[in-house]
Design an enzyme around this catalytic site. Structure first.
Site, PDB file in Angstrom:
ATOM      1  N   ASP A   1      -2.356 -19.903 -16.188  1.00 56.39           N
ATOM      2  CA  ASP A   1      -2.041 -19.028 -17.328  1.00 56.39           C
ATOM      3  C   ASP A   1      -0.541 -19.025 -17.597  1.00 56.39           C
ATOM      4  O   ASP A   1       0.063 -17.982 -17.840  1.00 56.39           O
ATOM      5  CB  ASP A   1      -2.544 -17.612 -17.079  1.00 56.39           C
TER       6      ASP A   1
ATOM      7  N   LYS B   1       2.603 -19.230 -19.671  1.00 53.62           N
ATOM      8  CA  LYS B   1       2.930 -18.959 -21.069  1.00 53.62           C
ATOM      9  C   LYS B   1       4.248 -18.208 -21.123  1.00 53.62           C
ATOM     10  O   LYS B   1       4.772 -17.763 -20.087  1.00 53.62           O
ATOM     11  CB  LYS B   1       1.826 -18.155 -21.741  1.00 53.62           C
TER      12      LYS B   1
ATOM     13  N   ASN C   1       4.613 -14.922 -19.326  1.00 47.93           N
ATOM     14  CA  ASN C   1       4.560 -14.954 -17.862  1.00 47.93           C
ATOM     15  C   ASN C   1       5.777 -15.634 -17.238  1.00 47.93           C
ATOM     16  O   ASN C   1       5.761 -15.993 -16.059  1.00 47.93           O
ATOM     17  CB  ASN C   1       3.270 -15.635 -17.385  1.00 47.93           C
TER      18      ASN C   1
END
Length: 212
Positions: free
Chosen positions: A65, A67, A70
């Site tokens: 995840d 991105k 993050n």
């Protein structure tokens, strides 16, 4: 380049996690505020994310995840030059998994950062994080996402229909982005898994060497 957890505690309602300080928010917030990075700053950010992904790969961890939201940012002022330096930390491992012999197939992550192999429901490996890094790099350089449409299904269809970086490079050429950056992106956002650059080799690309 990975966020450190110092401690945790809990009560009847919540679990509290104590992380190291990141006083600059995240990359998404910085971009939304209109902040612009120099080539040198961008290259340093990319290098730190890349080293973080290499660290995870050596420990058989796929983030799944990656991105802008993050990627946390810590800002420090250089005592000699008084310039602000940016240090990044990869965070949010809620979707991460360990990969050893059997490739995972679970659809996990944020639609606009999903690699083609995930959108096509195929087994995947560490290369999906390399792809997500490429999407982040494109966003930071161009100012917009290459695949986002506002609808997850349409976004995934756009990724599935993607063939090669030629369909995305025109905007970068118009912005007069360095050719070596475009060539690097061509290798990172490569649909064919057998041709996509390994995360360890990103640091040796000409654009990285010229700017880090």
């Amino acid at each position: 380049s990975i966020i450190r957890m110092y401690a945790y505690f809990y009560d009847n309602k919540f679990v509290y996690i104590v992380y190291e300080k990141a006083n600059g928010g995240n990359l998404f917030e910085l971009i939304k505020s209109g902040h612009h990075f120099s080539n040198e700053e961008l290259a340093k950010i990319f290098a730190e994310i890349t080293r973080g992904l290499i660290y995870l790969k050596k420990r058989n961890i796929i983030h799944r995840d990656l991105k802008l939201e993050n990627i946390l940012v810590h800002q420090e002022e250089d005592q000699l030059t008084h310039q602000i330096e940016y240090h990044i930390k990869i965070t949010d491992f809620g979707c991460s998994c360990q990969y050893f012999n059997k490739k995972p197939t679970t659809i996990c992550g944020t639609a606009e950062y999903l690699a083609p192999e995930i959108c096509n429901f195929k087994p995947y490996d560490f290369a999906i994080d390399t792809w997500a890094l490429g999407v982040i790099m494109y966003e930071l350089i161009s100012g917009h996402s290459p695949f986002s449409s506002g609808d997850n299904k349409i976004t995934m269809e756009k990724i599935k229909a993607y063939n090669d970086f030629s369909s995305l490079s025109g905007h970068l050429v118009e912005k007069k982005v360095d050719k070596s950056f475009i060539e690097m992106m061509r290798k990172i956002l490569e649909k064919d898994l057998s041709k996509r650059i390994q995360i360890e080799d990103v640091l040796t690309e000409k654009w990285m060497r010229d700017n880090v």
